[in-house]
Design a protein around this motif. Structure first.
Motif, PDB file in Angstrom:
ATOM      1  N   VAL A  47      50.273  37.445  36.957  1.00 41.45           N
ATOM      2  CA  VAL A  47      49.160  38.313  36.612  1.00 41.45           C
ATOM      3  C   VAL A  47      48.229  38.468  37.805  1.00 41.45           C
ATOM      4  CG1 VAL A  47      47.081  38.472  35.201  1.00 41.45           C
ATOM      5  CG2 VAL A  47      49.225  37.792  34.159  1.00 41.45           C
ATOM      6  N   ASP A  48      47.796  39.687  38.060  1.00 43.43           N
ATOM      7  CA  ASP A  48      46.822  39.917  39.119  1.00 43.43           C
ATOM      8  C   ASP A  48      45.480  39.317  38.727  1.00 43.43           C
ATOM      9  OD1 ASP A  48      48.310  41.714  41.025  1.00 43.43           O
ATOM     10  OD2 ASP A  48      48.545  42.854  39.163  1.00 43.43           O
ATOM     11  N   GLU A  49      44.733  38.880  39.711  1.00 49.20           N
ATOM     12  CA  GLU A  49      43.472  38.211  39.441  1.00 49.20           C
ATOM     13  C   GLU A  49      42.321  39.184  39.221  1.00 49.20           C
ATOM     14  OE1 GLU A  49      43.888  33.994  41.852  1.00 49.20           O
ATOM     15  OE2 GLU A  49      42.683  35.625  42.680  1.00 49.20           O
ATOM     16  N   ILE A  50      41.311  38.708  38.478  1.00 50.20           N
ATOM     17  CA  ILE A  50      40.022  39.381  38.380  1.00 50.20           C
ATOM     18  C   ILE A  50      38.979  38.358  38.819  1.00 50.20           C
ATOM     19  CG2 ILE A  50      38.348  40.549  36.916  1.00 50.20           C
ATOM     20  CD1 ILE A  50      40.630  41.289  35.042  1.00 50.20           C
ATOM     21  N   THR A  51      38.418  38.537  39.978  1.00 48.38           N
ATOM     22  CA  THR A  51      37.337  37.660  40.408  1.00 48.38           C
ATOM     23  C   THR A  51      36.023  38.236  39.901  1.00 48.38           C
ATOM     24  OG1 THR A  51      37.111  38.792  42.533  1.00 48.38           O
ATOM     25  CG2 THR A  51      38.602  36.908  42.447  1.00 48.38           C
TER      26      THR A  51
ATOM     27  N   ALA B 233      22.681  39.758  35.737  1.00 52.44           N
ATOM     28  CA  ALA B 233      23.653  40.624  36.408  1.00 52.44           C
ATOM     29  C   ALA B 233      25.006  39.924  36.487  1.00 52.44           C
ATOM     30  CB  ALA B 233      23.175  40.998  37.813  1.00 52.44           C
ATOM     31  N   PHE B 234      26.072  40.735  36.484  1.00 50.63           N
ATOM     32  CA  PHE B 234      27.403  40.213  36.771  1.00 50.63           C
ATOM     33  C   PHE B 234      28.160  41.246  37.592  1.00 50.63           C
ATOM     34  CE2 PHE B 234      28.196  42.600  32.858  1.00 50.63           C
ATOM     35  CZ  PHE B 234      29.421  43.221  33.106  1.00 50.63           C
ATOM     36  N   THR B 235      29.205  40.779  38.281  1.00 42.18           N
ATOM     37  CA  THR B 235      30.028  41.644  39.126  1.00 42.18           C
ATOM     38  C   THR B 235      31.499  41.380  38.836  1.00 42.18           C
ATOM     39  OG1 THR B 235      28.376  41.667  40.896  1.00 42.18           O
ATOM     40  CG2 THR B 235      30.631  42.247  41.512  1.00 42.18           C
ATOM     41  N   LEU B 236      32.279  42.440  38.702  1.00 38.89           N
ATOM     42  CA  LEU B 236      33.729  42.338  38.512  1.00 38.89           C
ATOM     43  C   LEU B 236      34.442  42.912  39.731  1.00 38.89           C
ATOM     44  CD1 LEU B 236      34.160  43.515  34.800  1.00 38.89           C
ATOM     45  CD2 LEU B 236      34.130  41.166  35.675  1.00 38.89           C
ATOM     46  N   SER B 237      35.454  42.173  40.201  1.00 38.10           N
ATOM     47  CA  SER B 237      36.231  42.612  41.368  1.00 38.10           C
ATOM     48  C   SER B 237      37.716  42.434  41.075  1.00 38.10           C
ATOM     49  CB  SER B 237      35.832  41.809  42.615  1.00 38.10           C
ATOM     50  OG  SER B 237      34.455  41.931  42.886  1.00 38.10           O
ATOM     51  N   PRO B 238      38.340  43.424  40.381  1.00 38.15           N
ATOM     52  CA  PRO B 238      39.776  43.321  40.099  1.00 38.15           C
ATOM     53  C   PRO B 238      40.587  43.338  41.391  1.00 38.15           C
ATOM     54  CG  PRO B 238      38.727  45.039  38.778  1.00 38.15           C
ATOM     55  CD  PRO B 238      37.752  44.646  39.830  1.00 38.15           C
TER      56      PRO B 238
END
Length: 220
Positions: free
Chosen positions: A26-30, A64-69
């Motif tokens: 599975v590809d990561e989501i940081t 706040a949050f940040t998603l970096s697929p």
């Protein structure tokens, strides 16, 4: 008081979101969760502040949050939840939140106002009467909240055809503490649904990192 969206902040937590069961390939989501900012009711309303009937205290939180697929991953939804721990019979509540219901893009910068009732309002809702204004920047859809005036509130973001669910999201919450509670322990959780190379996946902040996802609201 005016709060700018350009305030720099450190991260409360940063890492890779994990699935409850390991998925091979599975590809990561940081992701990261920003260090919260808070302001007390007296700071928000200055000399006009008077303790409300019942003696509750109010605190404004900026979150706040940040998603970096990474790789071939498309985020389809993201839930960011704020939970307030009770102290015996006493419970803190999320009195108001922004954004609440957002289904269309607001391409212009949005300014919130907080008046004596500790409710959020935008510039088209008598912000001139507000004692505190907040520059929240451009609001991106689609989001709704669950849990107003409860001890747990979640912002639930879903994919929009024009706006991918990646990058940063900023949220604001007004927390109400009863007079016998000087502080409340807030915990945060981020859960993401996505489509990867091998089908749908669901990942969240790791259980082993829960000690880093805590923040104290209020002051002694």
């Amino acid at each position: 008081m005016h709060i700018s969206s350009s305030v720099d902040a450190k991260n409360l937590w940063q890492g890779t979101l994990e699935a409850p069961v390991a998925f091979r390939g599975v590809d990561e989501i940081t992701a990261s969760i920003g260090q919260p900012f808070q302001w007390a009711d007296g700071e928000m309303l200055g000399g006009n502040w008077k303790a409300p009937v019942g003696g509750n205290r109010f605190y404004l939180l900026q979150l706040a949050f940040t998603l970096s697929p990474r790789g071939n991953v498309k985020v389809t939804s993201a839930d960011f939840c704020l939970s307030l721990s009770p102290q015996g019979e006493s419970r803190a509540l999320v009195f108001d939140a922004f954004p609440r219901e957002q289904t269309v893009a607001l391409n212009d910068s949005v300014t919130l106002g907080i008046g004596p009732d500790f409710k959020f309002g935008t510039t088209d809702m008598s912000v001139a009467k507000a004692e505190t204004t907040i520059d929240v920047g451009t609001v991106i859809p689609v989001v709704h909240v669950e849990g107003l005036q409860e001890s747990k509130l979640c912002w639930r973001y879903t994919l929009h055809a024009k706006y991918p669910l990646s990058g940063s999201r900023r949220m604001h919450a007004i927390i109400s503490l009863p007079p016998e509670m000087k502080t409340a322990l807030a915990t945060f959780e981020l859960t993401v649904n996505a489509e990867g190379r091998y089908g749908p996946i669901r990942v969240s902040t790791p259980q082993t990192e829960q000690s880093k996802l805590r923040y104290v609201v209020g002051s002694m």
